[in-house]
Design an enzyme around this catalytic site. Sequence first.
Site, short mmCIF file in Angstrom:
data_model
loop_
_atom_site.label_atom_id
_atom_site.label_comp_id
_atom_site.label_asym_id
_atom_site.label_seq_id
_atom_site.Cartn_x
_atom_site.Cartn_y
_atom_site.Cartn_z
N CYS A 196 42.75 -12.68 100.95
CA CYS A 196 43.07 -11.44 101.67
C CYS A 196 44.55 -11.30 101.56
CB CYS A 196 43.14 -11.87 103.61
SG CYS A 196 41.43 -12.44 103.79
N HIS A 253 50.37 -8.53 108.96
CA HIS A 253 48.93 -8.84 108.52
C HIS A 253 48.00 -8.74 109.62
CE1 HIS A 253 46.15 -10.93 106.00
NE2 HIS A 253 46.01 -12.29 106.75
N GLU A 295 52.45 -15.42 112.39
CA GLU A 295 53.30 -14.56 111.64
C GLU A 295 54.36 -13.86 112.57
OE1 GLU A 295 50.80 -10.94 110.92
OE2 GLU A 295 52.31 -10.09 109.52
N LYS A 325 44.72 -3.27 111.03
CA LYS A 325 43.57 -3.83 110.80
C LYS A 325 42.85 -3.73 112.41
CE LYS A 325 44.19 -7.77 107.41
NZ LYS A 325 45.81 -7.71 107.16
#
Lengths: 81, 414
Positions: B166, B306, B317, B338
């Site tokens: 990813c 992310h 994160e 995302k």
Amino acid sequence: MERTEIESKLTDLLVDELGIEREDIRADAKFEEDLDVDSLGVVELLMALEDNFGVKIPDEEAEQISTVGEAIDLVEKKLNG
Amino acid sequence: MNDRRVVVTGLGTVNPVGGDVESTWRGLLDGVSGIGPITAIDASDLPSQIAGEITDFDVEAFMPRRQARRMDRYGQLFWVAAGEALDDSGIAYEPDDPAAYRAGVVVGSGIGGVATFEEELTTLLEIGPHRLSPFGIPKIIANMAGGQVSIDFNLYGPNTTAVTACAASANAIGDAAAIIARGSADVMVAGGADAAITRFAMGGFAQARALSTRNDDPQGASRPFDAGRDGFVMAEGAAALVLEEREHALMRGANVYAEVIGYGMSADGYHVTLPRPGGGGAARAMQSALDDAGIVAEKVSYLNAHGTSTAANDVTETMAIKTVFGDHAYRVPISSTKSMTGHLLGGAGAIEAVASVLAIRDRVVPPTINLTDPDPECDLDYVPGEARSVDVQYAMSNSFGFGGHNVVLLFRSP
């Protein structure tokens, strides 16, 4: 199978499975030079012939085919002896 | 060679939110979700039955059918994104153009042609090796997206592929920028793609307990930093950037979106799928990107996270951001696109780089949607719900991959 039937079935195969333009397909058209069929495409063509005509084409016979007409000849010979 | 600076002069993408850059950007700013029930495959026995599909992708609008059927969908998607990016940059090379020898490609892909792999394996097991397609291997291998683009767009320079899951296309962009900076090329197409909405990939990621199973609420399933998140949502798609040596771009009067100023990498060295608790690995990559750029964390005005919507990622994160940013962690706007695109795997780093670059261009940051009930451990400003005007001068983009790969890119307003 009549030769004309083989011819029309083969033409459909070349159009549908190899994506060749129908108007480019003539008996004397060379696969590599005229129809832009590369070495991978030749393998694909042989598989399509075997699948659709129910024939078995060994590599040494496959190597003899360079034009559409020769492919028809080979299939006709295999089918009709 | 360190005086060679690298700028972004072209963008391209095809993804579940949009079929090109501008429609995607409008969608992202409007908080549009690209997620829906899976239609491409039988998903009835899969734990996760939702994904970000590109339902209207007509490959024959871009290339002859004869070529399309020799390429896996992941390669087709990258090809389309690369074409848009090159058009956008105004770069086109004729065969044997001398300049084309100074132009290359770096692609990132997590899995390559996994749909073709499944088809070919089925043929092998059900019929036999004599019926395998001669195009099987060229369609499957993860480097072929870059190979095919070099063939069709006449790019004869450096050409390689990153396969860091990813994080792959973030690596592709960083590696491509480094290739230009060291003088090995003047122009690079960099990005990535995956098309893994397949039974094998969906089943496998589900067994790794990575996917959301919020099947009754597709558009609410990708909810990064929210307490109700339960995994990432698979998506397919591609994005590409044209990177160019700055003087080369200025000389030809190219539109410059942003400058690539920092590239950081680290490895967690911890676990195949889980991030290192505490986010130390991610923090080191972020600090490394800042050091590469020679700026302090306080300069960063937007962080594209992310933000996968998995339980583990979003907390670690957040910890990593606090470690690196200190008090500034609570001030910098952070978002996870995302939440709208789903997770493009090898395409994720690139589409998020596109979003970061456009945030710089338009001085606006896209939102994190579905963030209605923040996880108490995720207490930063994730720009919930609505896009926000921000004077984005420096944008950071985080990408982390299975294997513990941490990759961070930094862009600056030109």
